[in-house]
Design an enzyme around this catalytic site. Structure first.
Site, PDB file in Angstrom:
ATOM      1  N   THR A  41     -51.141  -2.222 -30.538  1.00 35.87           N
ATOM      2  CA  THR A  41     -50.430  -3.251 -29.304  1.00 35.87           C
ATOM      3  C   THR A  41     -52.093  -3.623 -29.006  1.00 35.87           C
ATOM      4  O   THR A  41     -53.328  -2.962 -29.854  1.00 35.87           O
ATOM      5  CB  THR A  41     -50.370  -2.110 -28.802  1.00 35.87           C
ATOM      6  OG1 THR A  41     -50.994  -0.797 -28.228  1.00 35.87           O
ATOM      7  CG2 THR A  41     -48.844  -1.908 -28.924  1.00 35.87           C
ATOM      8  N   GLU A  60     -44.001  -2.326 -29.984  1.00 39.43           N
ATOM      9  CA  GLU A  60     -42.864  -1.443 -30.672  1.00 39.43           C
ATOM     10  C   GLU A  60     -41.188  -1.387 -30.934  1.00 39.43           C
ATOM     11  O   GLU A  60     -40.873  -1.214 -31.066  1.00 39.43           O
ATOM     12  CB  GLU A  60     -42.959  -0.515 -29.193  1.00 39.43           C
ATOM     13  CG  GLU A  60     -43.963  -0.132 -28.783  1.00 39.43           C
ATOM     14  CD  GLU A  60     -45.209  -0.802 -28.157  1.00 39.43           C
ATOM     15  OE1 GLU A  60     -44.516  -2.022 -28.093  1.00 39.43           O
ATOM     16  OE2 GLU A  60     -45.659  -0.450 -27.702  1.00 39.43           O
ATOM     17  N   TRP A 103     -39.821  -5.822  -3.897  1.00 42.26           N
ATOM     18  CA  TRP A 103     -40.100  -5.793  -5.497  1.00 42.26           C
ATOM     19  C   TRP A 103     -40.414  -7.055  -4.770  1.00 42.26           C
ATOM     20  O   TRP A 103     -39.262  -7.833  -4.580  1.00 42.26           O
ATOM     21  CB  TRP A 103     -39.464  -5.551  -6.077  1.00 42.26           C
ATOM     22  CG  TRP A 103     -40.194  -4.460  -6.813  1.00 42.26           C
ATOM     23  CD1 TRP A 103     -41.059  -3.316  -6.508  1.00 42.26           C
ATOM     24  CD2 TRP A 103     -39.283  -3.850  -7.890  1.00 42.26           C
ATOM     25  NE1 TRP A 103     -41.297  -2.377  -6.606  1.00 42.26           N
ATOM     26  CE2 TRP A 103     -40.570  -2.427  -8.305  1.00 42.26           C
ATOM     27  CE3 TRP A 103     -38.977  -4.000  -9.198  1.00 42.26           C
ATOM     28  CZ2 TRP A 103     -39.878  -1.092  -8.810  1.00 42.26           C
ATOM     29  CZ3 TRP A 103     -38.227  -2.646  -9.356  1.00 42.26           C
ATOM     30  CH2 TRP A 103     -38.442  -1.740  -9.719  1.00 42.26           C
TER      31      TRP A 103
HETATM   32  P1  ADP Z   1     -49.125  -6.711 -25.890  1.00 40.25           P
HETATM   33  O1  ADP Z   1     -48.847  -7.772 -25.028  1.00 40.25           O
HETATM   34  O2  ADP Z   1     -49.293  -4.856 -24.711  1.00 40.25           O
HETATM   35  O3  ADP Z   1     -49.452  -6.622 -26.841  1.00 40.25           O
HETATM   36  P2  ADP Z   1     -46.404  -7.019 -26.740  1.00 40.25           P
HETATM   37  O4  ADP Z   1     -47.129  -8.430 -27.791  1.00 40.25           O
HETATM   38  O5  ADP Z   1     -45.457  -6.052 -27.330  1.00 40.25           O
HETATM   39  O6  ADP Z   1     -47.671  -6.274 -26.793  1.00 40.25           O
HETATM   40  O7  ADP Z   1     -45.524  -7.667 -25.637  1.00 40.25           O
HETATM   41  C1  ADP Z   1     -45.142  -6.841 -25.001  1.00 40.25           C
HETATM   42  C2  ADP Z   1     -44.404  -6.879 -23.339  1.00 40.25           C
HETATM   43  O8  ADP Z   1     -44.674  -9.073 -23.989  1.00 40.25           O
HETATM   44  C3  ADP Z   1     -43.185  -6.971 -23.496  1.00 40.25           C
HETATM   45  O9  ADP Z   1     -43.266  -5.902 -22.622  1.00 40.25           O
HETATM   46  C4  ADP Z   1     -43.517  -8.277 -21.727  1.00 40.25           C
HETATM   47  O10 ADP Z   1     -43.767  -7.094 -20.821  1.00 40.25           O
HETATM   48  C5  ADP Z   1     -43.385  -9.238 -22.438  1.00 40.25           C
HETATM   49  N1  ADP Z   1     -42.507 -10.188 -22.826  1.00 40.25           N
HETATM   50  C6  ADP Z   1     -42.193 -10.565 -24.360  1.00 40.25           C
HETATM   51  N2  ADP Z   1     -41.742 -11.840 -24.076  1.00 40.25           N
HETATM   52  C7  ADP Z   1     -41.075 -11.620 -22.906  1.00 40.25           C
HETATM   53  C8  ADP Z   1     -40.330 -12.652 -22.484  1.00 40.25           C
HETATM   54  N3  ADP Z   1     -39.650 -13.969 -23.471  1.00 40.25           N
HETATM   55  N4  ADP Z   1     -40.458 -13.112 -21.141  1.00 40.25           N
HETATM   56  C9  ADP Z   1     -41.436 -11.781 -20.463  1.00 40.25           C
HETATM   57  N5  ADP Z   1     -42.499 -11.161 -21.160  1.00 40.25           N
HETATM   58  C10 ADP Z   1     -41.914 -11.358 -23.019  1.00 40.25           C
END
Ligand code: ADP
Length: 542
Positions: free
Chosen positions: A187, A332, A445
């Site tokens: 991540t 994940e 919120w």
């Molecule tokens: P990181 O950004 O921590 O490296 P990831 O790439 O796995 O991890 O990102 C996952 C996160 O990205 C999700 O938990 C969510 O917050 C955000 N995310 C992914 N797709 C969307 C979406 N379509 N709309 C809003 N948030 C999103």
């Protein structure tokens, strides 16, 4: 009583074997780091992947050992996807946009035995190499003619094409345990050290089946797919595997991710389906609009990784006749969790309602179960109003981070996503915010995503980011940071008035600040924590 069906393990190599046998002539086109366009067929991919599997064996890479890649989307990276996982070792995709310190940490933590890299990243590899002990070799993904003559890697540097040429294409993909590890992705670790998510052959195959379905990413043999989402970030959302499963043409953009280069490639290769994060599509749309272009073949685009603003959905659908598939997932989750594709009764909804639906992240694909819970862990109703922590479970959800040095993240068998969401009676999930981004105003919120979505509808707004800024009376209030379109004279008050009637009064930001650009992180997402550090005390100093 047992069923009487064959037991065949679900293995990554079987995807390649299928593509070679049933779609051998289908093309894979790559813009190379060297600058030119390379094209070959699935049969060439399969043959070269087998050569590389033999090469890995000769380099002493044993089953279960990790092999790193630091590379753009391209055919050599695709070969490694199958050569590494197919032969029983673990493909570890490294994100080149990470800081060198983080790369050192990740390579050592994963104990990568060999690291393959695109020439672009030679300086990065040179800075990392003296600080890592696990890799025996670094392999430049190029031919002999392009090998660097002057470098700091000494005898640890090898040439990719030498390895391919020096090894036979006879290789039998081993019959592995389907639960063995196939790939590893860390991540991006906006807080703390990155954590490794270790996918298995089985989880990858099940994800591939589910993600390819018509109501998921909707891929078929008739598609030409352009994954702009990087192969170093959650396996390009699974598209390299999906393309093999369905026999789609693949178009890889290499390092050229600007609007002009992407547009050229889309038109030249007659791409039908593309996938990427909103920040990349912003660049593409601006370019297409500046040259008054249109898409002659592209009919669908998958947008995820961050909320897709309604203004972007409208631009693609109304101006360019490209359907937007809004999707949500995370590292994940391999990564696909939900996709926003309409149910039968929704196709005839009035346009405004359909756009409101498309702002949602969508419904679960089969294989992923989800629920929302309150702070006490009590499940909340699917009424489209109640918002709570989003938990998931399923065939391709991690239950433990790699390395054994972390407690299991699971909460009573469910994976807490760190997102706050609502779910409507049709099962459409909408992310309110990441839990660390949500704005807590007077105990209630406010969704920063909703505020950004409204601001993005203003014709003079290029990018809108809403953050929680500390407030002496309300704890936090929304603060809107705006990048204007070129030449715009938009004033703060005009934009604030734009919110009237579009959100509840108390959701309306107190202030708008105009900025030149927003900071973007390693996976192409806006770094809100950086903006909070910079502007988080704005209301305290008024
Ligand atoms: P990181 O950004 O921590 O490296 P990831 O790439 O796995 O991890 O990102 C996952 C996160 O990205 C999700 O938990 C969510 O917050 C955000 N995310 C992914 N797709 C969307 C979406 N379509 N709309 C809003 N948030 C999103």
């Amino acid at each position: 009583m047992q069923g009487l069906m064959m037991q065949q393990p679900l293995l990554v190599a079987s995807l390649l074997m299928h593509a070679e046998r049933h779609h051998s002539d289908r093309e894979i086109v790559s813009r190379r780091v060297e600058g030119d366009i390379h094209r070959y067929r699935y049969q060439d991919l399969a043959q070269r992947a087998r050569r590389m599997a033999n090469a890995l064996e000769s380099l002493g890479v044993a089953r279960g050992e990790r092999v790193g890649t630091l590379a753009w989307n391209g055919y050599r990276h695709m070969e490694l996807y199958f050569a590494v996982s197919g032969s029983g070792s673990v493909l570890h995709t490294l994100n080149p946009r990470l800081h060198a310190d983080q790369l050192v940490y990740i390579i050592e933590h994963a104990q990568d035995r060999v690291v393959f890299f695109d020439l672009t990243f030679l300086p990065l590899i040179e800075s990392v190499a003296p600080r890592v002990t696990s890799p025996i070799f670094f392999v430049a993904m190029t031919d002999r003619a392009h090998m660097p003559s002057d470098h700091a890697l000494g005898s640890r540097l090898l040439c990719y094409e030498d390895l391919i040429e020096g090894h036979s294409a006879d290789f039998d993909w081993p019959l592995l345990d389907e639960n063995s590890a196939s790939s590893l992705c860390y991540t991006s670790g906006t807080t703390g050290n990155p954590k490794g998510v270790l996918y298995s052959h089985r989880s990858t195959l099940l994800h591939t089946y589910a993600a390819a379905l018509p109501d998921s990413l909707n891929c078929s043999a008739r598609d030409a797919i352009l994954p702009v989402v990087p192969m170093f970030h959650v396996n390009a959302w699974g598209l390299p595997y999906i393309a093999c499963m369905v026999g789609a043409k693949l178009v890889f953009p290499g390092p050229a991710l600007d609007g002009k280069s992407l547009y050229q490639l889309i038109e030249q290769e007659q791409v039908t389906l593309s996938a990427g994060v909103p920040t990349v599509w912003q660049g593409l749309l601006s370019h297409v609009e500046s040259v008054e272009g249109s898409f002659s073949s592209m009919r669908r685009t998958i947008i995820g990784g961050a909320p897709c603003p309604t203004a972007m959905t409208t631009a693609f659908q109304e101006r360019h006749h490209v359907d937007v598939l809004h999707a949500w997932g995370m590292t994940e989750l391999s990564p696909v969790g939900t996709v926003c594709s309409f149910k039968a009764h929704q196709t005839a909804l009035p346009e405004a309602e359909r756009y409101a639906l498309q702002a949602k992240q969508g419904r679960s694909v089969f294989g992923i179960d989800m629920k929302i819970v309150d702070v006490a862990g009590k499940e909340l109703p699917w009424d489209g109003c109640a918002a709570g922590d989003l938990l998931v479970r399923g065939h391709w959800v991690t239950h433990e981070y790699f390395g054994g040095d972390y407690a299991s993240p699971l909460n009573d068998g469910w994976f807490p996503t760190g997102d706050v969401a609502k779910i409507d009676p049709d099962g459409f999930m909408q992310i309110v915010d990441r839990s660390k981004d949500v704005i807590k105003s007077g105990g209630e919120w406010i969704s920063s995503a909703d505020i950004e979505n409204v601001a993005g509808l203003h014709p003079e707004v290029a990018t809108a980011v809403c953050i929680a800024a500390r407030h002496p009376k309300w704890d936090e209030r929304p603060l809107l940071l705006i990048v204007k379109k070129p030449g715009s004279a938009l004033e703060a008050q005009e934009l604030l008035t734009f919110f009237d009637g579009r959100v509840a009064k108390w959701w309306k930001p107190e202030a708008v600040l105009f900025i030149d650009a927003v900071p973007i992180g390693a996976t192409g997402k806006v770094l809100k924590n950086k903006l909070r550090e910079q502007y988080g005390d704005y209301y305290m100093s008024l």
